[in-house]
Design an enzyme around this catalytic site. Sequence first.
Site, PDB file in Angstrom:
ATOM      1  N   GLU A   1      -2.578   4.239   6.317  1.00 59.93           N
ATOM      2  CA  GLU A   1      -3.002   2.991   5.659  1.00 59.93           C
ATOM      3  C   GLU A   1      -4.005   2.232   6.521  1.00 59.93           C
ATOM      4  O   GLU A   1      -4.967   1.657   6.013  1.00 59.93           O
ATOM      5  CB  GLU A   1      -1.791   2.082   5.367  1.00 59.93           C
ATOM      6  CG  GLU A   1      -0.760   2.661   4.411  1.00 59.93           C
ATOM      7  CD  GLU A   1      -1.237   2.759   2.968  1.00 59.93           C
ATOM      8  OE1 GLU A   1      -2.381   2.361   2.669  1.00 59.93           O
ATOM      9  OE2 GLU A   1      -0.453   3.266   2.140  1.00 59.93           O
TER      10      GLU A   1
ATOM     11  N   ASP B   1      -2.427  13.657  -2.797  1.00 55.96           N
ATOM     12  CA  ASP B   1      -3.655  13.249  -3.497  1.00 55.96           C
ATOM     13  C   ASP B   1      -4.949  13.243  -2.682  1.00 55.96           C
ATOM     14  O   ASP B   1      -5.857  14.047  -2.887  1.00 55.96           O
ATOM     15  CB  ASP B   1      -3.439  11.879  -4.178  1.00 55.96           C
ATOM     16  CG  ASP B   1      -2.815  10.815  -3.263  1.00 55.96           C
ATOM     17  OD1 ASP B   1      -2.590  11.106  -2.083  1.00 55.96           O
ATOM     18  OD2 ASP B   1      -2.550   9.692  -3.748  1.00 55.96           O
TER      19      ASP B   1
ATOM     20  N   GLU C   1       4.731   3.413 -12.525  1.00 56.43           N
ATOM     21  CA  GLU C   1       4.649   4.172 -11.274  1.00 56.43           C
ATOM     22  C   GLU C   1       4.964   5.651 -11.488  1.00 56.43           C
ATOM     23  O   GLU C   1       4.420   6.511 -10.825  1.00 56.43           O
ATOM     24  CB  GLU C   1       5.640   3.614 -10.275  1.00 56.43           C
ATOM     25  CG  GLU C   1       5.175   2.904  -9.045  1.00 56.43           C
ATOM     26  CD  GLU C   1       3.827   3.141  -8.420  1.00 56.43           C
ATOM     27  OE1 GLU C   1       2.790   3.198  -9.111  1.00 56.43           O
ATOM     28  OE2 GLU C   1       3.785   3.242  -7.201  1.00 56.43           O
TER      29      GLU C   1
ATOM     30  N   GLU D   1      -6.259   3.633  -9.550  1.00 54.07           N
ATOM     31  CA  GLU D   1      -6.710   5.018  -9.764  1.00 54.07           C
ATOM     32  C   GLU D   1      -7.243   5.271 -11.165  1.00 54.07           C
ATOM     33  O   GLU D   1      -8.228   5.993 -11.340  1.00 54.07           O
ATOM     34  CB  GLU D   1      -5.561   6.001  -9.467  1.00 54.07           C
ATOM     35  CG  GLU D   1      -5.282   6.229  -8.003  1.00 54.07           C
ATOM     36  CD  GLU D   1      -4.518   5.102  -7.333  1.00 54.07           C
ATOM     37  OE1 GLU D   1      -4.094   4.169  -8.047  1.00 54.07           O
ATOM     38  OE2 GLU D   1      -4.338   5.144  -6.106  1.00 54.07           O
TER      39      GLU D   1
HETATM   40  C1  DMJ Z   1      -5.063   3.309  -2.308  1.00 54.97           C
HETATM   41  O1  DMJ Z   1      -4.713   2.607  -1.162  1.00 54.97           O
HETATM   42  C2  DMJ Z   1      -5.752   4.584  -1.958  1.00 54.97           C
HETATM   43  O2  DMJ Z   1      -6.513   4.967  -3.046  1.00 54.97           O
HETATM   44  C3  DMJ Z   1      -4.815   5.689  -1.579  1.00 54.97           C
HETATM   45  O3  DMJ Z   1      -5.452   6.925  -1.379  1.00 54.97           O
HETATM   46  C4  DMJ Z   1      -3.730   5.887  -2.574  1.00 54.97           C
HETATM   47  N1  DMJ Z   1      -3.682   4.850  -3.537  1.00 54.97           N
HETATM   48  C5  DMJ Z   1      -3.812   3.504  -3.097  1.00 54.97           C
HETATM   49  C6  DMJ Z   1      -3.776   2.552  -4.260  1.00 54.97           C
HETATM   50  O4  DMJ Z   1      -2.957   2.948  -5.272  1.00 54.97           O
END
Ligand code: DMJ
EC number: 3.2.1.113
Length: 856
Positions: free
Chosen positions: A69, A216, A310, A328
């Site tokens: 993060e 992802d 979610e 997203e």
């Molecule tokens: C974001 O902080 C980024 O896109 C991350 O890769 C996954 N998704 C969150 C928001 O949903």
Amino acid sequence: MPLTCRGRVRGQEPSRGDVDDALGKFSLTLIDSLDTLVVLNKTKEFEDAVRKVLRDVNLDNDVVVSVFETNIRVLGGLLGGHSLAIMLKEKGEYMQWYNDELLQMAKQLGYKLLPAFNTTSGLPYPRINLKFGIRKPEARTGTETDTCTACAGTLILEFAALSRFTGATIFEEYARKALDFLWEKRQRSSNLVGVTINIHTGDWVRKDSGVGAGIDSYYEYLLKAYVLLGDDSFLERFNTHYDAIMRYISQPPLLLDVHIHKPMLNARTWMDALLAFFPGLQVLKGDIRPAIETHEMLYQVIKKHNFLPEAFTTDFRVHWAQHPLRPEFAESTYFLYKATGDPYYLEVGKTLIENLNKYARVPCGFAAMKDVRTGSHEDRMDSFFLAEMFKYLYLLFADKEDIIFDIEDYIFTTEAHLLPLWLSTTNQSISKKNTTSEYTELDDSNFDWTCPNTQILFPNDPLYAQSIREPLKNVVDKSCPRGIIRVREESFRSGAKPPLRARDFMATNPEHLEILKKMGVSLIHLKDGRVQLVQHAIQAASSIDAEDGLRFMQEMIELSSQQQKEQQLPPRAVQIVSHPFFGRVVLTAGPAQFGLDLSKHKETRGFVASSKPSNGCSELTNPEAVMGKIALIQRGQCMFAEKARNIQNAGAIGGIVIDDNEGSSSDTAPLFQMAGDGKDTDDIKIPMLFLFSKEGSIILDAIREYEEVEVLLSDKAKDRDPEMENEEQPSSENDSQNQSGEQISSSSQEVDLVDQESSEENSLNSHPESLSLADMDNAASISPSEQTSNPTENHETTNLNGECTDLDNQLQEQSETEEDSNPNVSWGKKVQPIDSILADWNEDIEAFEMMEKDEL
Ligand code: DMJ
């Protein structure tokens, strides 16, 4: 915190668990939204924001943060800010004073993250202490053994950009090493990766594989690393994985997790919201058809629930009901519009914006949805809302001339930060060094369109996208409940018996018990009548049986949590409708097993009044105050039903029990239903709801501030109607917005068997006859005097005739019909006109200014 109108400072609010790992006391939202300001042409504000970052932000805090993060939001935010700062400086008007200060800060942060990579594998530890690193005793971290694939594989863009901007090659080297290791560890026969990996041994800890949570952005960064760095090895890796994803995970329009060793076997029956980025990535890859299909399916789920829950099941029911305003889907909508030019995607964007304004906008920002079914809020606005959602929605509608620079010269990181493509030719010294060159032979024709030229993809056919969407128009509405849909097809073909599925298992069937034994699963009968399932992999007849056993246990756990969810009465909503809230604040409330059922009857609306005695445990001494009102009662000292009877006798039309445990909140404690007193409760006719203390204090503070506070008790929050606002009683003299009550949140945790694989033994409790896993001990809290209860109703989703029923739909339709027929609630289904939104906004601003004055 948009409900309580304060910033969230780590340590000053109750911990929300892992979600807080993004907070490092480093002004996260300010940094994460820097480049959004430039995209939105707020150049002056950008200049001010950069000054604030340089003046105020401290990176040396004794806080343990998530490496992932911090990288995507803070390092990415600083680099995005730097990229646009130097662009503006070069233009000659703004940022003339700027001297790479953001980049210096980014470098400082980069060095703070490097100790996380001190593992033999090169995979980073998941967390680091900003001040003390990993190893020091004061660090309070460094003992973790596992990390998620996305956590270890989403560094290359920021780290390479940092190296190339500064010339310090170490960052790019470390990020490449981590990616090389993940690539080496891919499951060789399926070319898939698992969700979590041991950072010391490289063993897969969770062997399920999808394109959503946990994986992802690993895929995203392989393709984007190729685009940014021009390194073919990244494209080849991406293509290899993509081929596997399309072969096993993609089941258009669904994307379903599978097992890496048995990729024909689905690992779950639900999808998570994070996978909504995937159509956007497919656009970048040039594979438009499946992108359109998945996006269309997701849009229909959104239309059903206003937001993407979610997690949702393969038959499109809500699995996890929160929605933290994730971007997203907006991201994919933007990319699909760019690729197709189809105005349909503008309509989609408009719906997203309308829903945000209608359901999420609150006086101090936009509040996450606690539950998309009730429309209740959470006191949370994550930094990605400004970093990504605003950016993508703005860009969706922006013409080229609306943006003061050429967006095509940049690539978006996973947090939508902008990095200039010219970095590909700068400081390339370490690229291509040490990269593996072992790839599977792939049919190259699949990959011709990577980085697509949309003119080539859509030769004069504006109806192309529509023709793909058309057959999917009813995919959500007409869907029937479905289970795991693909079962080891290769085994069937070879004539082998399909493995035993958890949902088919019967404890009374000797054949099933025999299969369990083969799989190393034993049944232990517990004293309380339940049975426990335990698996010892080493007791299985073969390694294949052991794996079947693991899968069986995982299915049981999922089935259990699904059944538990289905059996719970959904939460209810307490919506504050009087001035100055006008329905904008929606609190999550627990239902009662007695009194008026708000899912079957129309909502109850009334002013609130505190009861005396406050616990409502004896005849009220202030019946005149609660008569015709909704009584507020404190939890404790007697049964819930007794409180209900006492306030009903005093003439109350409803009741709200407020928890007496200070600091409790629906975000940290599981909601429960108020149980009766074991006797007949048919005499209780009024609706009763339960609020945790933080939510309750929002109402209590409102009473202190405005005296007259009107609320609506319902199963689903209602849209607010501007006309209602005008009819409201005049505001109290002091018009300030002064709500209190901290709210905290934790996202649902999946209990996943594969988490336990390494511990060799898996166990699970169940009921003997039916093995209905809802009977598992699920730790309802029972206080001595008041009974809380887990629900007992069972909601069937398929009736005996095999017809398709949809509980969510039924409930929704039911409440909509009632809403329509209820003359008191005229505020549904209306879109708020823009001038009224602006009027609200001004009113809010005035209220905040007043509040500031008060505080000073
Ligand atoms: C974001 O902080 C980024 O896109 C991350 O890769 C996954 N998704 C969150 C928001 O949903």
